[in-house]
Design an enzyme around this catalytic site. Sequence first.
Site, short mmCIF file in Angstrom:
data_model
loop_
_atom_site.label_atom_id
_atom_site.label_comp_id
_atom_site.label_asym_id
_atom_site.label_seq_id
_atom_site.Cartn_x
_atom_site.Cartn_y
_atom_site.Cartn_z
N SER A 148 0.80 -1.23 0.00
CA SER A 148 0.00 0.00 0.00
C SER A 148 0.83 1.28 0.00
O SER A 148 0.39 2.30 -0.50
CB SER A 148 -0.96 0.00 1.19
OG SER A 148 -0.26 -0.13 2.40
N HIS A 176 -5.67 -3.19 -2.34
CA HIS A 176 -5.47 -2.27 -3.47
C HIS A 176 -5.54 -2.95 -4.83
O HIS A 176 -5.27 -2.33 -5.85
CB HIS A 176 -4.12 -1.54 -3.31
CG HIS A 176 -4.08 -0.67 -2.10
ND1 HIS A 176 -4.53 0.64 -2.11
CD2 HIS A 176 -3.70 -0.92 -0.82
CE1 HIS A 176 -4.40 1.15 -0.90
NE2 HIS A 176 -3.90 0.23 -0.10
N LYS A 207 -12.12 0.64 -0.90
CA LYS A 207 -11.21 1.33 -1.81
C LYS A 207 -11.86 1.39 -3.19
O LYS A 207 -12.75 2.19 -3.40
CB LYS A 207 -9.84 0.66 -1.75
CG LYS A 207 -9.25 0.95 -0.36
CD LYS A 207 -7.87 0.51 -0.09
CE LYS A 207 -7.43 1.13 1.24
NZ LYS A 207 -6.92 0.18 2.21
#
Length: 377
Positions: A148, A176, A207
């Site tokens: 990340s 992610h 996200k």
Amino acid sequence: MTLGGRSLLNFASNDYLGLAGDARLAEAAIAAVHTYGTGSTGSRLLSGQRPLHRELERAIADLKHTEDALVFSSGYLANVGTIAALVGAKDLILADQYNHSSLKTGAKLSGATVMDYPHNDMGVVRERLICDRSQYRRCLIVTDTVFSMDGDLCPLSELLDLADAFDSMVMVDDAHGMGVLGQRGSGSVEHLGCDGRPLIHMGTLSKALGSLGGYVAGAANLIDFLRNRAATWIYTTGLSPADTAAALAAIQIVHSEPDRRQRLQANGEYLRQGLATLDRDIPLEAAPGQSGSLDLKLLPSASPILCLQVKDAATVLAWGQALRDQGILVSAVRPPTTPTSRLRFTVMASHTPQQIDQLLAALQAIVRACHQLTVAS
Ligand SMILES: *Cc1c(COP(=O)(O)O)cnc(C)c1O
């Protein structure tokens, strides 16, 4: 984005696909509130379960090509609860040193012996497995897939081979990657060609999916085990109807609009090219006896997370502020979050090339000004 009445270009968001502001997610969330109310009102095992929860879990399992999935109230809780349920005092955890905080907390809480290995160093993982594996009951290897704070990927295939050879479990945190990587947008495991191999998939709904919550996906017996053992799932209120419905709508968009991923990928590539050639026209040898270098380094990345390493924390803060003064928001990340200081940029599918040009021009001006100062002194 708007901050204090000012309009800023946002290069610090996790909303990779631009879905957090999508009208379809908002409508799904509002409809769920009207149908089920604002709160889930209890643990999923008692009174908190709604049909939407299972619908979302089926949709995640379908996207990931796993047998089943379980949604948690956040990604952080998914990691902590899953690791603590899977391993205990008789067990070993091998963990990448750059793993996310939630993986580290879960490892600590589990009571297992934790051995951190140098970032992505499969040689050390092998060595530890050879030397230490036999002294423990279970072994769990745990890693971010997309790191990340760096943006690079783990060598998943190699890791799975090692796990296979040494009777160990692998758990990946794809916070992610979900919705971002892979042909069908299912994440890093697909992208790295490891679909269908036995592993524990974890990720977040907060996200690219623009909602809130976390998930674990994998074999049916794993998910069943977690329903009975993961304290952070059992002893907490079920995910809210609105968040559940928004995430479900987002997954449908991941299926139906692959062009978002393509735009995201193209934007990432465009920014990477721009950053890689940032100070090409600055004579770095201008001052004899001085390096003249600002120690800029573009960190290796295969994701929409791009990091420009600078020499120290003071510089990264100053540059972050200078960009902000020019109407651009980026993250200034520094120790102890990361070992070195860096500007961290994240691109979104909704950025235009002109907006990326604007960021690059502002950066180029800062670099040039700093270089002139360095040379002058
Ligand atoms: C954001 C993040 C999490 C936590 O997810 P939340 O849903 O925000 O709690 C876990 N792991 C990684 C790698 C993350 O980036």
